[in-house]
Structure formats: C-alpha cells, structure tokens
Scaffold this motif. Structure first.
Motif, short mmCIF file in Angstrom:
data_model
loop_
_atom_site.label_atom_id
_atom_site.label_comp_id
_atom_site.label_asym_id
_atom_site.label_seq_id
_atom_site.Cartn_x
_atom_site.Cartn_y
_atom_site.Cartn_z
N ALA A 161 0.82 -1.22 0.00
CA ALA A 161 0.00 0.00 0.00
C ALA A 161 0.85 1.27 0.00
O ALA A 161 0.31 2.37 -0.12
N GLN A 162 2.15 1.13 0.15
CA GLN A 162 3.00 2.30 0.35
C GLN A 162 3.01 3.27 -0.82
O GLN A 162 3.01 4.50 -0.62
N ALA A 163 3.01 2.78 -2.03
CA ALA A 163 3.08 3.67 -3.19
C ALA A 163 1.84 4.56 -3.26
O ALA A 163 1.94 5.79 -3.44
N ASP A 164 0.65 3.97 -3.09
CA ASP A 164 -0.58 4.75 -3.12
C ASP A 164 -0.63 5.75 -1.98
O ASP A 164 -1.05 6.90 -2.15
N ILE A 165 -0.21 5.32 -0.79
CA ILE A 165 -0.21 6.23 0.35
C ILE A 165 0.76 7.38 0.14
O ILE A 165 0.46 8.53 0.46
N ALA A 166 1.94 7.08 -0.41
CA ALA A 166 2.93 8.13 -0.65
C ALA A 166 2.39 9.19 -1.61
O ALA A 166 2.58 10.40 -1.40
N ARG A 167 1.70 8.75 -2.65
CA ARG A 167 1.13 9.71 -3.59
C ARG A 167 0.01 10.53 -2.95
O ARG A 167 -0.12 11.73 -3.20
N ALA A 168 -0.79 9.89 -2.09
CA ALA A 168 -1.89 10.59 -1.44
C ALA A 168 -1.39 11.61 -0.42
O ALA A 168 -1.98 12.69 -0.25
N MET A 169 -0.31 11.29 0.28
CA MET A 169 0.18 12.17 1.33
C MET A 169 1.09 13.28 0.81
O MET A 169 1.28 14.30 1.49
N ALA A 170 1.66 13.12 -0.37
CA ALA A 170 2.66 14.06 -0.88
C ALA A 170 2.23 15.52 -0.83
O ALA A 170 3.00 16.38 -0.38
N PRO A 171 1.00 15.87 -1.24
CA PRO A 171 0.62 17.29 -1.22
C PRO A 171 0.49 17.88 0.18
O PRO A 171 0.44 19.11 0.32
N HIS A 172 0.45 17.04 1.19
CA HIS A 172 0.18 17.50 2.54
C HIS A 172 1.40 17.47 3.46
O HIS A 172 1.32 17.88 4.61
N LEU A 173 2.53 16.99 2.95
CA LEU A 173 3.75 16.95 3.75
C LEU A 173 4.30 18.37 3.94
O LEU A 173 4.24 19.19 3.03
N VAL A 174 4.84 18.62 5.14
CA VAL A 174 5.46 19.92 5.42
C VAL A 174 6.81 19.70 6.09
O VAL A 174 7.08 18.63 6.65
N ASP A 175 7.65 20.71 6.00
CA ASP A 175 8.99 20.62 6.58
C ASP A 175 8.93 20.21 8.05
O ASP A 175 8.07 20.67 8.82
N GLY A 176 9.87 19.36 8.43
CA GLY A 176 10.03 18.99 9.83
C GLY A 176 9.26 17.77 10.27
O GLY A 176 9.49 17.27 11.39
N GLN A 177 8.36 17.26 9.44
CA GLN A 177 7.61 16.08 9.85
C GLN A 177 8.50 14.83 9.78
O GLN A 177 9.46 14.76 9.02
N VAL A 178 8.16 13.86 10.61
CA VAL A 178 8.85 12.57 10.63
C VAL A 178 7.83 11.49 10.24
O VAL A 178 6.74 11.42 10.81
N VAL A 179 8.19 10.68 9.26
CA VAL A 179 7.33 9.58 8.81
C VAL A 179 7.95 8.28 9.30
O VAL A 179 9.12 7.98 9.01
N PHE A 180 7.18 7.50 10.04
CA PHE A 180 7.68 6.25 10.63
C PHE A 180 6.89 5.09 10.03
O PHE A 180 5.67 5.06 10.10
N ILE A 181 7.62 4.13 9.44
CA ILE A 181 7.01 3.02 8.72
C ILE A 181 7.43 1.71 9.38
O ILE A 181 8.55 1.24 9.19
N PRO A 182 6.56 1.13 10.19
CA PRO A 182 6.90 -0.14 10.85
C PRO A 182 6.07 -1.31 10.32
O PRO A 182 4.85 -1.34 10.53
N PRO A 183 6.67 -2.33 9.68
CA PRO A 183 8.02 -2.33 9.14
C PRO A 183 8.02 -1.70 7.75
O PRO A 183 6.96 -1.47 7.18
#
Length: 357
Positions: free
Chosen positions: A83-105
């Motif tokens: 699911a990561q590719a779809d999620i990455a595309r969906a979240m891209a417009p909303h990312l801002v400087d300084g955020q931390v993305v944690f992916i387990p695993p």
C-alpha cells in the motif's frame, strides 16, 4: 504529540488505540469511508490486551488525508508495503517541513516512499524512518475492535536520509520508547523480520494451507525442519548486514523462539496461545506472499547479490514461490535492480542513503 496514522489494518487500529491511551492526539486516516463509519460513529476503538477490554477515544477518524496530516509531528504508517506507493502519492501534497514519517516495518519503504513523494511534487524537508516489525502483534476482532497480544520492546530503526537520524529518532521515541537508531534506511530494511519468518512458513506449509480452511503456521506449522530453514535464511540476512558494514545487534530471529531478547521479547508462546493466527491464508494473495516474499525477500536477495553474499535459501524460496505464482520474483519492484541502485558504487550508495536524493 499530534500523530497521524495512515491505513486501516490491524497495526493501524492497534496504534491508534494504544497511542491515544498514552495521551497523544491521534488522527486516523483510512481511504475507505464506509469501513471507517463504525469508528467515526462511536468515536472510539475497543482495545483488548492483557489488561482487559476498554473503549479508547480517538481524536479524529477521517477519510480526508489532509485533515489527518495537518499539524502532525509524527506520521505513522503501519500498513503493508503493497500500500505504500498509493499512500505516498496521497500524502505528498500534505507533507510539510520537519515532519517525521515512521514506517513499521518498511521493506525499504522509507527510501521508496520518499522518492514517490518527491516525484509527486513534494519538496518538504521530511525524515523517513523504518523498523523491523510492527510495534504490536495484533489482530482486529471487529469493525472497531483490536486485540493486542504483545508490544515490541526493541524497535531498531533506520532513517532516510541518515543525516536526519538523531532528530527523527527523538521524535519517534516520544511515541515508542522502544525505538533505537540502527543507521541508514538499508540497515532498517535489513532488520525486517517478515521476509525471514513468513516465506519459509508459507512454502513449507503450502499443502496444509491449501487443504485446510484454517491453519496456524506458527503452531503446528512450525516444526524443526521449518525452523532449520528459517535460521539459515536469517544467517543470510545477517551476513548481508555484515557485508554492508551494519553494526549489531542484528536481532537474530532464533531469539523469537528461544528467549526474551528479540524485538517482542518472549513472544512466540503468546502468539500461538492467542489463536489469532489460526486463519485462512491464500497462497497467491496473502500479504505474507505479496509483501514479505515478492517485495521483502526479493529485496533481501537483491541486496545479497549487490554485496556479493551467497544466499541460496533466499534465492531458492523465491524460485519456489515464483513457480506457483508464475513469474520471476528476481525482477520484483523492491529489488536493487528495479530501484536503480544496482549500478551504484558502494560509496555512491552510502552517500545517497546519508544525504538523500
């Protein structure tokens, strides 16, 4: 801390309830609004663990990813790698400087998702991190109910780009004190337990999985011959880590079965006792194949090829699974070759993982 959780699986619901109960402001996003409706209506998740059952209120459950991510310091994605590719595309417009993305695993998702977000137009200065397992052994028991069998006590975590390791680990530890840095994204990906434990269990239990409606691969499916193969596959993983210069602890999977030193402590007995893993598994579609084999084990095998490490167990299991799937898994999407890394020198690879792209 404001935390966005992206996804609707077992780990997502477990994290939403657990982190909310710990006092964090949690916003849970799931693209399937209809499936999310019971949680929105109730405003809480029913959490069950060794302490009993209770309803835990969630700050926000939404099908709008922008609402979930707005103001979040930590973005948690305990969703399958498929699911990561779809999620990455969906979240891209909303990312801002300084955020931390944690992916387990992660299955090297920290690197992959960063590239997809950038290709989708994001220029946010973000740290991406991944660890070797979910923070929970958990299974959903209903539309808004999740059972947590055990929580991780060690979460070795790699960061992309590695120059952001210190700040990223500090943020993640506020949610998960069990997290500790283990270097770059490649080191984090090579901590992934799923591609070690699940592919041998699937291959060596293929007949009972197809014969019985439900089968517990962790109970009667884990016999000495299976364990021997799993241990040898894990030796290959550790040899690859050594070849790349990644320091220990390597968290050998044998500790999962033999003692309390592994990521979940002494978890195997509790996992079997719960009964939650006696389930129907489709050999063609289950995430143990689609995620842990087609992506995770193929990634490990390609890393071994790059590093010049002999990995006959990894390559053999890939060949067998490719045999019943009808395709060559050496050409999968998470290989060094497909990711454009196979042609890089060791120094160039190390620099890219440290500085980012």
């Amino acid at each position: 801390m404001k935390i966005a959780i992206l996804g609707g699986g077992h780990g997502c619901y477990a994290a939403a309830a657990d982190l909310s109960e710990a006092g964090h402001e949690v916003r849970l996003w799931r693209r399937d609004a209809a499936a999310l409706a019971p949680l929105i209506e109730a405003g809480s998740i029913r959490l069950k663990d060794a302490q009993g059952a209770r309803d835990v209120s969630i700050a926000l459950a939404t099908a709008n990813i922008g609402d979930a991510m707005r103001g979040a310091e930590l973005i948690l994605i305990p969703s399958p790698a498929i699911a990561q590719a779809d999620i990455a595309r969906a979240m891209a417009p909303h990312l801002v400087d300084g955020q931390v993305v944690f992916i387990p695993p992660g299955t090297f998702g920290s690197y992959v998702m960063a590239q997809i977000a950038r290709e989708s137009g994001s220029r946010a200065d973000v740290a991406w991190a991944e660890t070797g397992t979910l923070p929970y052994l958990a299974r959903k028991h209903g539309e808004r109910e999740v059972n947590v069998t055990i929580r991780a006590i060690h979460l070795p975590t790699g960061v992309y780009p590695a120059r952001k390791e210190k700040e990223a680990i500090e943020v993640i530890r506020r949610a998960y004190p069990a997290v500790h840095g283990c270097g770059d994204a490649l080191s984090g990906a090579l901590m992934n337990a799923g591609p070690i434990i699940h592919p041998p269990l699937m291959v060596m239990n293929a007949a009972p999985l197809q014969h019985f409606e439900r089968w517990d691969i962790h109970n009667e499916g884990t016999q000495p011959s299976v364990r021997a193969v799993t241990d040898r596959l894990d030796h290959e993983r550790i040899a690859v880590r050594d070849a790349f210069g990644h320091a220990g602890p390597h968290y050998p999977l044998a500790d999962h079965y033999n003692n309390d030193k592994w990521m979940y402590g002494d978890a195997h007995k509790q996992l079997v006792k719960s009964g939650d893993w006696r389930e129907h598994i489709d050999l063609h579609t289950h995430r143990y194949i689609a995620e842990d084999t087609e992506m995770g084990l193929a990634f490990l095998a390609s890393a071994a090829r790059y590093a010049g490490v002999d990995a006959p167990i990894a390559q053999g299991i890939l060949a067998i699974v490719g045999g019943f799937l009808g395709r060559d898994l050496r050409k999968g999407p998470r290989t060094f070759e497909s990711l454009g890394l196979a042609g890089l020198s060791r120094d160039a690879l190390k620099e890219r993982l440290h500085e980012g792209r």
